[in-house]
Design a protein around this motif. Structure first.
Motif, PDB file in Angstrom:
ATOM      1  N   ASN A  44       0.803  -1.226   0.000  1.00 53.28           N
ATOM      2  CA  ASN A  44       0.000   0.000   0.000  1.00 53.28           C
ATOM      3  C   ASN A  44       0.839   1.280   0.000  1.00 53.28           C
ATOM      4  O   ASN A  44       0.308   2.378  -0.084  1.00 53.28           O
ATOM      5  N   TYR A 104      11.150   2.857   9.492  1.00 53.58           N
ATOM      6  CA  TYR A 104      10.051   3.730   9.949  1.00 53.58           C
ATOM      7  C   TYR A 104       9.248   4.301   8.780  1.00 53.58           C
ATOM      8  O   TYR A 104       8.074   4.610   8.923  1.00 53.58           O
ATOM      9  N   LEU A 105       9.919   4.440   7.631  1.00 53.74           N
ATOM     10  CA  LEU A 105       9.173   4.934   6.458  1.00 53.74           C
ATOM     11  C   LEU A 105       8.277   3.854   5.866  1.00 53.74           C
ATOM     12  O   LEU A 105       7.474   4.128   4.990  1.00 53.74           O
ATOM     13  N   GLY A 106       8.457   2.629   6.325  1.00 55.65           N
ATOM     14  CA  GLY A 106       7.568   1.561   5.860  1.00 55.65           C
ATOM     15  C   GLY A 106       8.227   0.577   4.920  1.00 55.65           C
ATOM     16  O   GLY A 106       7.531  -0.178   4.230  1.00 55.65           O
TER      17      GLY A 106
ATOM     18  N   LEU B  77      -0.102   6.754  -0.313  1.00 56.57           N
ATOM     19  CA  LEU B  77      -0.793   5.477  -0.113  1.00 56.57           C
ATOM     20  C   LEU B  77      -1.704   5.153  -1.293  1.00 56.57           C
ATOM     21  O   LEU B  77      -2.421   6.019  -1.796  1.00 56.57           O
ATOM     22  N   LEU B  80      -6.173   4.856   0.716  1.00 54.53           N
ATOM     23  CA  LEU B  80      -6.117   5.698   1.913  1.00 54.53           C
ATOM     24  C   LEU B  80      -6.784   5.050   3.120  1.00 54.53           C
ATOM     25  O   LEU B  80      -6.436   5.341   4.274  1.00 54.53           O
ATOM     26  N   LYS B  82      -6.846   1.859   3.846  1.00 49.21           N
ATOM     27  CA  LYS B  82      -6.154   0.649   4.299  1.00 49.21           C
ATOM     28  C   LYS B  82      -5.064   1.005   5.311  1.00 49.21           C
ATOM     29  O   LYS B  82      -4.224   1.876   5.029  1.00 49.21           O
ATOM     30  N   THR B  84      -1.678   1.193   7.083  1.00 49.94           N
ATOM     31  CA  THR B  84      -0.340   0.946   6.541  1.00 49.94           C
ATOM     32  C   THR B  84       0.704   1.267   7.596  1.00 49.94           C
ATOM     33  O   THR B  84       0.617   2.316   8.250  1.00 49.94           O
ATOM     34  N   VAL B  85       1.641   0.369   7.767  1.00 49.68           N
ATOM     35  CA  VAL B  85       2.700   0.591   8.755  1.00 49.68           C
ATOM     36  C   VAL B  85       3.778   1.476   8.131  1.00 49.68           C
ATOM     37  O   VAL B  85       4.628   1.010   7.370  1.00 49.68           O
ATOM     38  N   CYS B  86       3.687   2.770   8.432  1.00 50.45           N
ATOM     39  CA  CYS B  86       4.702   3.713   7.942  1.00 50.45           C
ATOM     40  C   CYS B  86       4.541   5.016   8.701  1.00 50.45           C
ATOM     41  O   CYS B  86       3.510   5.246   9.336  1.00 50.45           O
ATOM     42  N   ALA B  87       5.576   5.854   8.646  1.00 57.67           N
ATOM     43  CA  ALA B  87       5.514   7.161   9.321  1.00 57.67           C
ATOM     44  C   ALA B  87       4.454   8.018   8.624  1.00 57.67           C
ATOM     45  O   ALA B  87       4.433   8.108   7.403  1.00 57.67           O
TER      46      ALA B  87
END
Lengths: 218, 236
Positions: A44, A104-106, B77, B80, B82, B84-87
């Motif tokens: 994603n 951390y940015l994924g 993304l 939007l 969903k 999501t593991v991110c900063a």
């Protein structure tokens, strides 16, 4: 962007290749010891997934880090006629907390390798050519570089690259091709997707090179 | 004026005791003018004008313009909705003092990262984060003895931000701890001078807690990037 060619050589002939490169490049050999991390964007993230490489040069007293993204390969009739691959490549030096930053940015760690060997960096015409002769080692446990084992025992990877621009890639490709022609009796260099293996004349060429230097290969 | 001269002399003597540390960057502190009411353009200009008068009383000499820019990066993304593991946000800074470099700040997890200035090109190629709003910090540099002062506005049309701030750089010292009493002395003097202007509000200095970001006592551009990021959190 960059132009690149790739090939493989049997480890027993690497010394002969080094001798040949010493004469061709006329620059001192540089040691290569690089821990590479291959990362991929998480699901994603981004309209299409992206991959990047983090390279930690552990051959230096203070390790330095580079982040590199290799993008699409140039296609079309013009590109097909070239012996080299022309592809986008963007890289930047980055501070030592790079891996944490991308986590951390994924981004996720796909795999890591240890590349050891040597390189020659020299100028040929308008091209700033780098040729590396390396053993690619896989790392069985997370970050355990001391336990690294060769991916292809007895074989080493040879990569020739040079930075290029949209204006000069033809000229750079010609310089690389011309340089690689000198290596052809020992190894065959081609586009990375077409790597063809070892050349039949390698053994005789290596023996000749080593006899000229007063050394023997076995 | 006599008080001013005494403090400046004291600061100059401290330079002789410490000596310059070659190869390292001078320590900087970043302050902003905190006002009770919302700052409009006229009021911001009045404050800046009074600040300028105050530093002119300390014989500050104008050097030239400067500008830093803070940009917001947000994940690009695909879906939007969903998770999501991110900063969710990443701050990017380009600094006048270090044009070859670019800095990223993440908090959480408290991380400052230094990259080449061409990194934004790499970010574009990756396509995982996109640049959004930005804040300009710009103004004029002044030299005041061993100090370099940068006065200016923080402004962002899109974020409706307008703030007045001052960057204080003490040129002979690169150790944050060593420079602390000198900086505090200088800021006390500034506050004294500004209190005489009758302008409402006061200088506020934030402690970015460098150690939590694993930044050493020796000052670098990474410290500057962190200070501007902290200031931004106060403005939004």
């Amino acid at each position: 962007m960059e132009c690149t060619m790739q090939g493989v050589i049997e480890t027993q002939h690497v010394e002969a290749l080094e001798t040949l490169l010493n004469g061709l490049c006329a620059v001192p050999k540089e040691r290569v010891r690089v821990h590479e991390f291959f990362l991929k964007s998480g699901p994603n993230l981004g309209s299409v997934s992206s991959e990047l490489q983090l390279l930690c040069d552990i051959g230096q007293s203070t390790p330095s880090w580079i982040v590199r993204h290799i993008g699409g390969v140039m296609r079309g009739p013009g590109a097909d006629q070239l012996s080299v691959v022309v592809r986008t490549m963007v890289q930047s030096s980055i501070s030592k907390n790079a891996l944490r930053f991308f986590y951390y940015l994924g981004y996720k760690l796909e795999y890591e390798t240890l590349k050891t060997g040597f390189a020659f960096n020299f100028q040929r015409g308008s091209a700033k050519i780098s040729i590396t002769v390396i053993t690619v080692n896989k790392i069985p446990k997370l970050h355990a570089i001391d336990e690294a084992v060769p991916v292809t025992p007895g074989m080493q990877l040879v990569q020739v690259t040079a930075p290029a621009t949209a204006d000069n890639y033809g000229e750079v490709a010609a310089s690389i091709t011309s340089f690689c022609d000198h290596l052809s009796p020992l190894l065959y260099l081609s586009k990375p997707s077409n790597t063809t293996g070892i050349v039949p004349t390698a053994e005789a060429t290596a023996a000749s090179l080593m006899s000229n230097t007063g050394m023997k290969t076995f | 004026m006599a008080t001013v001269k005494i403090v400046i002399n004291k600061i100059r003597q401290s330079k002789n005791r410490e000596g310059a540390e070659s190869g390292a960057m001078p320590v900087k502190w970043l302050l902003h003018w905190k006002n009770i009411s919302n700052l409009d353009k006229k009021m911001a200009e009045d404050i800046l004008s009074e600040m300028l008068k105050s530093i002119e009383r300390m014989y500050a000499v104008k050097e030239g313009p400067w500008k830093n820019t803070l940009s917001f990066f947000h994940p690009n993304l695909k879906d939007l909705k969903k998770p999501t593991v991110c900063a969710s946000e990443c701050l990017g800074l380009s600094l006048y003092e270090d044009p070859e470099k670019f800095f990223f700040v993440l908090f959480p997890p408290k991380l400052v990262v230094e990259v080449d200035s061409n990194y934004s090109l790499l970010m574009n190629h990756l396509g995982s984060y996109k640049k959004g709003n930005f804040i300009h910090f710009e103004g004029t540099r002044y030299r005041c003895g061993d100090f370099r002062l940068r006065l200016g506005f923080a402004s962002s049309v899109s974020l409706r931000i307008k703030a007045v701030f001052m960057e204080i750089e003490y040129l002979p010292i690169s150790s944050i701890k060593t420079a602390e009493p000198i900086m505090e002395g200088f800021i006390s003097l500034l506050k004294l001078l500004m209190s005489q202007t009758g302008i409402p509000g006061n200088f506020v200095c934030h402690d970015p807690k460098y150690a939590e970001f694993e930044l050493p006592d020796q000052y670098s551009s990474m410290h500057t990037a962190l200070q501007y990021s902290y200031l931004m959190t106060q403005l939004i």
